[in-house]
Design a protein around this motif. Structure first.
Motif, PDB file in Angstrom:
ATOM      1  N   GLY A  45       0.783  -1.231   0.000  1.00  0.00           N
ATOM      2  CA  GLY A  45       0.000   0.000   0.000  1.00  0.00           C
ATOM      3  C   GLY A  45       0.813   1.279   0.000  1.00  0.00           C
ATOM      4  O   GLY A  45       0.526   2.208  -0.756  1.00  0.00           O
ATOM      5  N   LYS A  46       1.854   1.310   0.837  1.00  0.00           N
ATOM      6  CA  LYS A  46       2.639   2.557   0.965  1.00  0.00           C
ATOM      7  C   LYS A  46       3.318   2.919  -0.349  1.00  0.00           C
ATOM      8  O   LYS A  46       3.370   4.081  -0.745  1.00  0.00           O
ATOM      9  CB  LYS A  46       3.690   2.378   2.059  1.00  0.00           C
ATOM     10  CG  LYS A  46       3.267   2.981   3.376  1.00  0.00           C
ATOM     11  CD  LYS A  46       4.475   3.283   4.236  1.00  0.00           C
ATOM     12  CE  LYS A  46       4.120   3.759   5.622  1.00  0.00           C
ATOM     13  NZ  LYS A  46       2.854   4.393   5.814  1.00  0.00           N
ATOM     14  N   GLU A  47       3.889   1.871  -1.010  1.00  0.00           N
ATOM     15  CA  GLU A  47       4.573   2.106  -2.293  1.00  0.00           C
ATOM     16  C   GLU A  47       3.575   2.603  -3.337  1.00  0.00           C
ATOM     17  O   GLU A  47       3.844   3.542  -4.078  1.00  0.00           O
ATOM     18  CB  GLU A  47       5.190   0.795  -2.814  1.00  0.00           C
ATOM     19  CG  GLU A  47       6.060   0.074  -1.826  1.00  0.00           C
ATOM     20  CD  GLU A  47       7.377   0.766  -1.670  1.00  0.00           C
ATOM     21  OE1 GLU A  47       7.893   1.270  -2.672  1.00  0.00           O
ATOM     22  OE2 GLU A  47       7.866   0.842  -0.515  1.00  0.00           O
ATOM     23  N   VAL A  48       2.406   1.934  -3.365  1.00  0.00           N
ATOM     24  CA  VAL A  48       1.389   2.307  -4.355  1.00  0.00           C
ATOM     25  C   VAL A  48       0.974   3.756  -4.138  1.00  0.00           C
ATOM     26  O   VAL A  48       0.838   4.534  -5.084  1.00  0.00           O
ATOM     27  CB  VAL A  48       0.157   1.369  -4.265  1.00  0.00           C
ATOM     28  CG1 VAL A  48      -0.923   1.809  -5.252  1.00  0.00           C
ATOM     29  CG2 VAL A  48       0.554  -0.070  -4.526  1.00  0.00           C
ATOM     30  N   PHE A  49       0.804   4.111  -2.887  1.00  0.00           N
ATOM     31  CA  PHE A  49       0.386   5.464  -2.509  1.00  0.00           C
ATOM     32  C   PHE A  49       1.336   6.504  -3.116  1.00  0.00           C
ATOM     33  O   PHE A  49       0.910   7.458  -3.773  1.00  0.00           O
ATOM     34  CB  PHE A  49       0.373   5.563  -0.979  1.00  0.00           C
ATOM     35  CG  PHE A  49      -0.288   6.802  -0.455  1.00  0.00           C
ATOM     36  CD1 PHE A  49       0.288   8.048  -0.616  1.00  0.00           C
ATOM     37  CD2 PHE A  49      -1.494   6.722   0.229  1.00  0.00           C
ATOM     38  CE1 PHE A  49      -0.316   9.200  -0.130  1.00  0.00           C
ATOM     39  CE2 PHE A  49      -2.114   7.861   0.727  1.00  0.00           C
ATOM     40  CZ  PHE A  49      -1.515   9.096   0.546  1.00  0.00           C
ATOM     41  N   LYS A  50       2.637   6.271  -2.932  1.00  0.00           N
ATOM     42  CA  LYS A  50       3.624   7.262  -3.398  1.00  0.00           C
ATOM     43  C   LYS A  50       3.589   7.391  -4.919  1.00  0.00           C
ATOM     44  O   LYS A  50       3.573   8.487  -5.473  1.00  0.00           O
ATOM     45  CB  LYS A  50       5.038   6.821  -2.970  1.00  0.00           C
ATOM     46  CG  LYS A  50       5.342   7.176  -1.530  1.00  0.00           C
ATOM     47  CD  LYS A  50       6.777   6.828  -1.209  1.00  0.00           C
ATOM     48  CE  LYS A  50       6.807   5.783  -0.108  1.00  0.00           C
ATOM     49  NZ  LYS A  50       8.000   5.007   0.028  1.00  0.00           N
ATOM     50  N   HIS A  51       3.568   6.243  -5.606  1.00  0.00           N
ATOM     51  CA  HIS A  51       3.508   6.267  -7.078  1.00  0.00           C
ATOM     52  C   HIS A  51       2.226   6.941  -7.550  1.00  0.00           C
ATOM     53  O   HIS A  51       2.229   7.651  -8.557  1.00  0.00           O
ATOM     54  CB  HIS A  51       3.583   4.848  -7.633  1.00  0.00           C
ATOM     55  CG  HIS A  51       4.960   4.262  -7.607  1.00  0.00           C
ATOM     56  ND1 HIS A  51       5.903   4.557  -8.552  1.00  0.00           N
ATOM     57  CD2 HIS A  51       5.545   3.418  -6.742  1.00  0.00           C
ATOM     58  CE1 HIS A  51       7.018   3.909  -8.285  1.00  0.00           C
ATOM     59  NE2 HIS A  51       6.827   3.212  -7.178  1.00  0.00           N
ATOM     60  N   ALA A  52       1.115   6.688  -6.843  1.00  0.00           N
ATOM     61  CA  ALA A  52      -0.179   7.225  -7.273  1.00  0.00           C
ATOM     62  C   ALA A  52      -0.126   8.749  -7.325  1.00  0.00           C
ATOM     63  O   ALA A  52      -0.486   9.363  -8.340  1.00  0.00           O
ATOM     64  CB  ALA A  52      -1.298   6.750  -6.344  1.00  0.00           C
ATOM     65  N   VAL A  53       0.346   9.365  -6.261  1.00  0.00           N
ATOM     66  CA  VAL A  53       0.356  10.838  -6.215  1.00  0.00           C
ATOM     67  C   VAL A  53       1.260  11.394  -7.321  1.00  0.00           C
ATOM     68  O   VAL A  53       0.885  12.314  -8.054  1.00  0.00           O
ATOM     69  CB  VAL A  53       0.785  11.347  -4.823  1.00  0.00           C
ATOM     70  CG1 VAL A  53       0.855  12.868  -4.809  1.00  0.00           C
ATOM     71  CG2 VAL A  53      -0.180  10.843  -3.747  1.00  0.00           C
ATOM     72  N   THR A  54       2.455  10.797  -7.473  1.00  0.00           N
ATOM     73  CA  THR A  54       3.395  11.290  -8.485  1.00  0.00           C
ATOM     74  C   THR A  54       2.828  11.112  -9.902  1.00  0.00           C
ATOM     75  O   THR A  54       2.812  12.048 -10.706  1.00  0.00           O
ATOM     76  CB  THR A  54       4.723  10.493  -8.400  1.00  0.00           C
ATOM     77  OG1 THR A  54       5.146  10.518  -7.045  1.00  0.00           O
ATOM     78  CG2 THR A  54       5.797  11.068  -9.288  1.00  0.00           C
ATOM     79  N   ASN A  55       2.357   9.889 -10.203  1.00  0.00           N
ATOM     80  CA  ASN A  55       1.894   9.604 -11.570  1.00  0.00           C
ATOM     81  C   ASN A  55       0.647  10.407 -11.930  1.00  0.00           C
ATOM     82  O   ASN A  55       0.501  10.873 -13.063  1.00  0.00           O
ATOM     83  CB  ASN A  55       1.591   8.110 -11.729  1.00  0.00           C
ATOM     84  CG  ASN A  55       2.852   7.274 -11.685  1.00  0.00           C
ATOM     85  OD1 ASN A  55       3.942   7.795 -11.861  1.00  0.00           O
ATOM     86  ND2 ASN A  55       2.704   5.985 -11.446  1.00  0.00           N
ATOM     87  N   LEU A  56      -0.255  10.536 -10.961  1.00  0.00           N
ATOM     88  CA  LEU A  56      -1.502  11.257 -11.258  1.00  0.00           C
ATOM     89  C   LEU A  56      -1.224  12.734 -11.504  1.00  0.00           C
ATOM     90  O   LEU A  56      -1.732  13.321 -12.456  1.00  0.00           O
ATOM     91  CB  LEU A  56      -2.519  11.067 -10.124  1.00  0.00           C
ATOM     92  CG  LEU A  56      -3.095   9.638 -10.052  1.00  0.00           C
ATOM     93  CD1 LEU A  56      -3.912   9.433  -8.790  1.00  0.00           C
ATOM     94  CD2 LEU A  56      -3.939   9.339 -11.285  1.00  0.00           C
TER      95      LEU A  56
END
Ligand code: UT7
Length: 322
Positions: free
Chosen positions: A214-225
């Motif tokens: 979850g934590k990794e996904v969270f970080k990528h989500a904000v950056t990619n979006l």
């Protein structure tokens, strides 16, 4: 120029709502933890009689009724799901049969939580090139079927549901006219082990369960979006303050807040349904869109930005004038 115009939206939810408190009776979690970390208060869970295709059909019928068009006029169905009724045929063909329309194109796309954006991108391309004239674009999931109810880090996050739009090819003015103005889609398969299902037809022969860091996904989500939203705006030479509504993938209220902050968008312009629906994967964007259309927030002529990020990773954004 030819544009794909949204002429109707619809959605469908399972009958059974499950609150955090009810979940906490069988999962080692609390309402406080779920609300604080995710913003989720409730989700809908399908019973045995409800399937991805039945929810998708319900959403499609609502969208057709809102558009005021007959199912028989649909010549393209693109359905995004990670939880199809069967391995094949495509769930889109089951929806086609249930709606009673025949002979057009019908297929599924698999891009998990970004699935609706991918489906929209594909349908928009096909409408603009003349392969079809009127499309149903659907996001539908019964994600509860692939949850590990022993894994509290994932099972509290997801729910079931479906959302749909009717898209029609129309001649439209360049900037001021209605329709999909720009869509950008991406994938980075190097991160396929951060959010995945641990089974499949050609590996384990089982359906498998959702696994997520979850934590990794969270970080990528904000950056990619943030980055893909910038790309769409850049392509149109527009700025975020021109957008009337941001309709994001509903994974976590903190991701919605962080993305809106990066865009400098006030919270009042962000459609939030994660509290009611939780993360419904491919269904989340069209469900949120339909919610805000039906409650009167999103009005004809307004500029609406859709965005999503999910397993793969896949991500994308689309700006449309309603
Ligand atoms: O739709 C596709 C995209 N998906 C997403 O965008 C999801 C992105 N990720 C997230 O939304 C967040 O990372 C989560 C909501 C999944 C997790 O939030 P977090 O703030 O990253 O929490 P964490 O994973 O760091 O866990 C913090 C603590 C841990 O305990 P310790 O190790 O600190 O003692 C977990 O064991 O919270 C614990 N925990 C829970 N406690 C109560 C994890 N799940 C639960 C739970 N109830 N359900």
């Amino acid at each position: 120029m030819r544009r794909s115009v949204v002429i109707g939206t619809g959605s469908a939810l399972p009958a059974r709502a499950v609150s955090n408190a009810e979940l906490a009776e069988k999962v080692d979690t609390t309402d406080e933890w779920i609300v604080e970390r995710t913003g989720i208060r409730n989700r809908y869970i399908a019973d045995d009689s409800e399937t991805t295709s039945s929810l998708a059909t319900g959403a499609a019928r609502a969208a057709l009724a809102a558009a005021g068009v007959e199912a028989g006029s649909i010549d393209l169905i693109v359905l995004a799901t990670a939880t199809p009724d069967q391995t094949f045929p495509a769930t889109a063909t089951l929806v086609q049969a249930a709606l009673g329309c025949q002979g057009g194109i019908a297929f599924d796309v698999a891009a998990v939580c970004s699935g609706f954006l991918y489906a929209l991108g594909v349908a928009d391309s096909m409408l603009r090139t003349g392969m079809a004239r009127r499309a149903l674009v659907i996001g539908a999931e019964t994600f509860s079927r692939i949850l590990d109810w022993e894994d509290r880090t994932t099972c509290v996050l997801f729910g079931d549901g479906a959302g749909a739009i009717v898209l029609e090819a129309q001649e439209s003015d360049d900037r001021t006219g209605r329709g999909v103005l720009a869509t950008r889609l991406h994938a980075d398969g190097n991160h396929n082990q951060l959010l995945y299902v641990d089974g499949g037809v050609s590996t384990t022969g089982t359906v498998g369960k959702v696994r997520m860091k979850g934590k990794e996904v969270f970080k990528h989500a904000v950056t990619n979006l943030s980055s893909v939203l910038g790309e769409v705006l850049g392509e149109l030479d527009m700025t975020a303050d021109q957008i009337d509504w941001l309709v994001p993938h509903q994974a976590n209220a903190r991701i919605l807040d962080a993305t809106a902050r990066k865009l400098d968008m006030p919270a009042e312009k962000v459609v939030v349904t994660v509290d009611r629906h939780a993360n419904t994967s491919a269904a989340s964007v069209p469900l949120a869109l339909d919610t805000a259309v039906r409650d009167g927030r999103i009005k004809p002529g307004q500029l609406v930005m859709l965005e999503a990020m999910g397993g793969g990773f896949t991500w994308g954004a689309s700006l449309l004038r309603m």
